[in-house]
Design an enzyme around this catalytic site. Structure first.
Site, PDB file in Angstrom:
ATOM      1  N   GLY A 131       0.833  -1.191   0.000  1.00  0.00           N
ATOM      2  CA  GLY A 131       0.000   0.000   0.000  1.00  0.00           C
ATOM      3  C   GLY A 131       0.870   1.242   0.000  1.00  0.00           C
ATOM      4  O   GLY A 131       2.057   1.175   0.360  1.00  0.00           O
ATOM      5  N   GLN A 166       2.765  10.035   1.807  1.00  0.00           N
ATOM      6  CA  GLN A 166       4.101   9.420   1.906  1.00  0.00           C
ATOM      7  C   GLN A 166       5.019   9.867   0.766  1.00  0.00           C
ATOM      8  O   GLN A 166       6.230   9.747   0.862  1.00  0.00           O
ATOM      9  CB  GLN A 166       3.992   7.883   1.868  1.00  0.00           C
ATOM     10  CG  GLN A 166       3.339   7.298   3.107  1.00  0.00           C
ATOM     11  CD  GLN A 166       3.249   5.795   2.995  1.00  0.00           C
ATOM     12  OE1 GLN A 166       2.317   5.263   2.388  1.00  0.00           O
ATOM     13  NE2 GLN A 166       4.221   5.086   3.547  1.00  0.00           N
ATOM     14  N   CYS A 213       5.881  -0.334   7.599  1.00  0.00           N
ATOM     15  CA  CYS A 213       5.526   0.867   6.844  1.00  0.00           C
ATOM     16  C   CYS A 213       6.726   1.301   6.028  1.00  0.00           C
ATOM     17  O   CYS A 213       7.851   1.320   6.542  1.00  0.00           O
ATOM     18  CB  CYS A 213       5.116   1.985   7.804  1.00  0.00           C
ATOM     19  SG  CYS A 213       4.637   3.511   6.970  1.00  0.00           S
ATOM     20  N   LEU A 214       6.490   1.649   4.778  1.00  0.00           N
ATOM     21  CA  LEU A 214       7.592   2.083   3.914  1.00  0.00           C
ATOM     22  C   LEU A 214       8.212   3.387   4.433  1.00  0.00           C
ATOM     23  O   LEU A 214       9.356   3.688   4.094  1.00  0.00           O
ATOM     24  CB  LEU A 214       7.094   2.267   2.475  1.00  0.00           C
ATOM     25  CG  LEU A 214       6.620   0.969   1.805  1.00  0.00           C
ATOM     26  CD1 LEU A 214       5.962   1.279   0.464  1.00  0.00           C
ATOM     27  CD2 LEU A 214       7.786  -0.002   1.625  1.00  0.00           C
ATOM     28  N   HIS A 235      -4.417   1.279   7.572  1.00  0.00           N
ATOM     29  CA  HIS A 235      -3.059   1.820   7.721  1.00  0.00           C
ATOM     30  C   HIS A 235      -2.865   3.021   6.773  1.00  0.00           C
ATOM     31  O   HIS A 235      -2.348   4.063   7.178  1.00  0.00           O
ATOM     32  CB  HIS A 235      -2.057   0.696   7.425  1.00  0.00           C
ATOM     33  CG  HIS A 235      -0.625   1.097   7.360  1.00  0.00           C
ATOM     34  ND1 HIS A 235       0.327   0.652   8.261  1.00  0.00           N
ATOM     35  CD2 HIS A 235       0.063   1.883   6.478  1.00  0.00           C
ATOM     36  CE1 HIS A 235       1.505   1.165   7.934  1.00  0.00           C
ATOM     37  NE2 HIS A 235       1.380   1.909   6.846  1.00  0.00           N
ATOM     38  N   GLU A 236      -3.316   2.863   5.518  1.00  0.00           N
ATOM     39  CA  GLU A 236      -3.172   3.968   4.545  1.00  0.00           C
ATOM     40  C   GLU A 236      -4.046   5.143   4.932  1.00  0.00           C
ATOM     41  O   GLU A 236      -3.649   6.309   4.781  1.00  0.00           O
ATOM     42  CB  GLU A 236      -3.534   3.501   3.131  1.00  0.00           C
ATOM     43  CG  GLU A 236      -2.771   2.307   2.589  1.00  0.00           C
ATOM     44  CD  GLU A 236      -1.292   2.353   2.833  1.00  0.00           C
ATOM     45  OE1 GLU A 236      -0.721   3.457   2.918  1.00  0.00           O
ATOM     46  OE2 GLU A 236      -0.689   1.268   2.961  1.00  0.00           O
ATOM     47  N   HIS A 269      -2.436   7.342   7.334  1.00  0.00           N
ATOM     48  CA  HIS A 269      -1.477   8.279   6.719  1.00  0.00           C
ATOM     49  C   HIS A 269      -2.174   9.569   6.274  1.00  0.00           C
ATOM     50  O   HIS A 269      -1.586  10.648   6.343  1.00  0.00           O
ATOM     51  CB  HIS A 269      -0.809   7.638   5.490  1.00  0.00           C
ATOM     52  CG  HIS A 269       0.327   6.713   5.799  1.00  0.00           C
ATOM     53  ND1 HIS A 269       1.473   7.122   6.448  1.00  0.00           N
ATOM     54  CD2 HIS A 269       0.522   5.402   5.517  1.00  0.00           C
ATOM     55  CE1 HIS A 269       2.310   6.095   6.552  1.00  0.00           C
ATOM     56  NE2 HIS A 269       1.752   5.034   6.002  1.00  0.00           N
TER      57      HIS A 269
HETATM   58  O1  GNR Z   1       4.007  -2.642   2.645  1.00  0.00           O
HETATM   59  C1  GNR Z   1       3.314  -2.532   3.671  1.00  0.00           C
HETATM   60  N1  GNR Z   1       2.983  -3.629   4.374  1.00  0.00           N
HETATM   61  C2  GNR Z   1       2.061  -3.633   5.403  1.00  0.00           C
HETATM   62  C3  GNR Z   1       1.994  -4.764   6.199  1.00  0.00           C
HETATM   63  C4  GNR Z   1       1.083  -4.830   7.232  1.00  0.00           C
HETATM   64  C5  GNR Z   1       0.236  -3.780   7.454  1.00  0.00           C
HETATM   65  C6  GNR Z   1       0.307  -2.634   6.694  1.00  0.00           C
HETATM   66  C7  GNR Z   1       1.210  -2.558   5.660  1.00  0.00           C
HETATM   67  S1  GNR Z   1       1.261  -1.152   4.671  1.00  0.00           S
HETATM   68  C8  GNR Z   1       2.919  -1.178   4.110  1.00  0.00           C
HETATM   69  C9  GNR Z   1       3.167  -0.114   3.063  1.00  0.00           C
HETATM   70  C10 GNR Z   1       2.982   1.243   3.675  1.00  0.00           C
HETATM   71  O2  GNR Z   1       3.750   1.751   4.430  1.00  0.00           O
HETATM   72  N2  GNR Z   1       1.881   1.879   3.382  1.00  0.00           N
HETATM   73  O3  GNR Z   1       1.633   3.069   3.934  1.00  0.00           O
HETATM   74 NI    NI Z   2       2.695   3.123   5.790  1.00  0.00          NI
END
Ligand code: GNR
Ligand code: NI
Length: 177
Positions: free
Chosen positions: A46, A51, A91-92, A133-134, A137
């Site tokens: 995601g 980001q 999270c990236l 999660h997104e 952000h």
């Molecule tokens: O790549 C991602 N893996 C992930 C694994 C478990 C829960 C959420 C994520 S999102 C993350 C990519 C990211 O940082 N998206 O904002």
């Molecule tokens: Ni993230």
């Protein structure tokens, strides 16, 4: 298409409240294409526009095994949530750290698609967690905010150190000089 730079914690730009997209235009679709390229390349499942330093309410996800189920959500809104669960998240923007976070296992969301058309969808498991999660952000929130202050400050210090070392590289010894 262009690979975009992903902002890393504790960059204050990750803390901005993203604004709704008033009308989905061609420049948004170009951003979406670049975000997919950036996400697949990372690799991640995601990516939210904040980001990549675009403070608008737009996100992309693809939790498929073959990167063949791209999903775009613009101005997303959670309609219902059910069944609590826990998922190990990364999270990236917080590279190298993985921690358990409690989130709903199932959600129903409404959003606009890449043509600006409203739709609703149900999601569960990793997809549901990833969308939540997104969406965090978009509100300037990161998964580290769910951790203890101690864990969060350890993560922040390690990432700040890595970022400093990247910014001031050690002079490397060149061979044959
Ligand atoms: O790549 C991602 N893996 C992930 C694994 C478990 C829960 C959420 C994520 S999102 C993350 C990519 C990211 O940082 N998206 O904002
Ligand atoms: Ni993230």
């Amino acid at each position: 298409m262009t690979r975009l730079t992903i902002l890393e914690y504790p960059d204050p730009r990750l803390r901005r409240m993203a604004v709704p997209v008033a009308r989905v235009e061609d420049h948004h679709r170009r951003l979406i294409d670049d975000m997919f390229e950036t996400m697949y390349d990372a690799p991640g499942v995601g990516l939210a526009a904040p980001q990549v330093d675009a403070p608008i309410r737009l996100l992309v996800v693809d939790v498929s095994d073959n990167n063949n189920d791209p999903l775009v959500l613009i101005n997303p809104n959670i309609l219902t949530r059910s069944v609590p669960g826990t998922m190990r998240e990364g999270c990236l923007s917080v590279p190298g750290f993985f921690e358990d976070v409690d989130r709903s296992h199932e959600i129903k969301v409404s959003a606009l698609d890449r043509l600006g058309k409203p739709f609703e969808m149900q999601a569960e498991g990793l997809l549901a967690v990833c969308i939540q999660h997104e969406m965090d952000h978009l509100d300037g929130k990161l998964f580290v905010d769910y951790l203890t202050e101690l864990k969060r400050s350890r993560i922040r210090k390690k990432l700040e150190k890595e970022q400093r070392q990247r910014a001031t590289p050690k002079p490397s010894r060149s061979p044959a000089l």
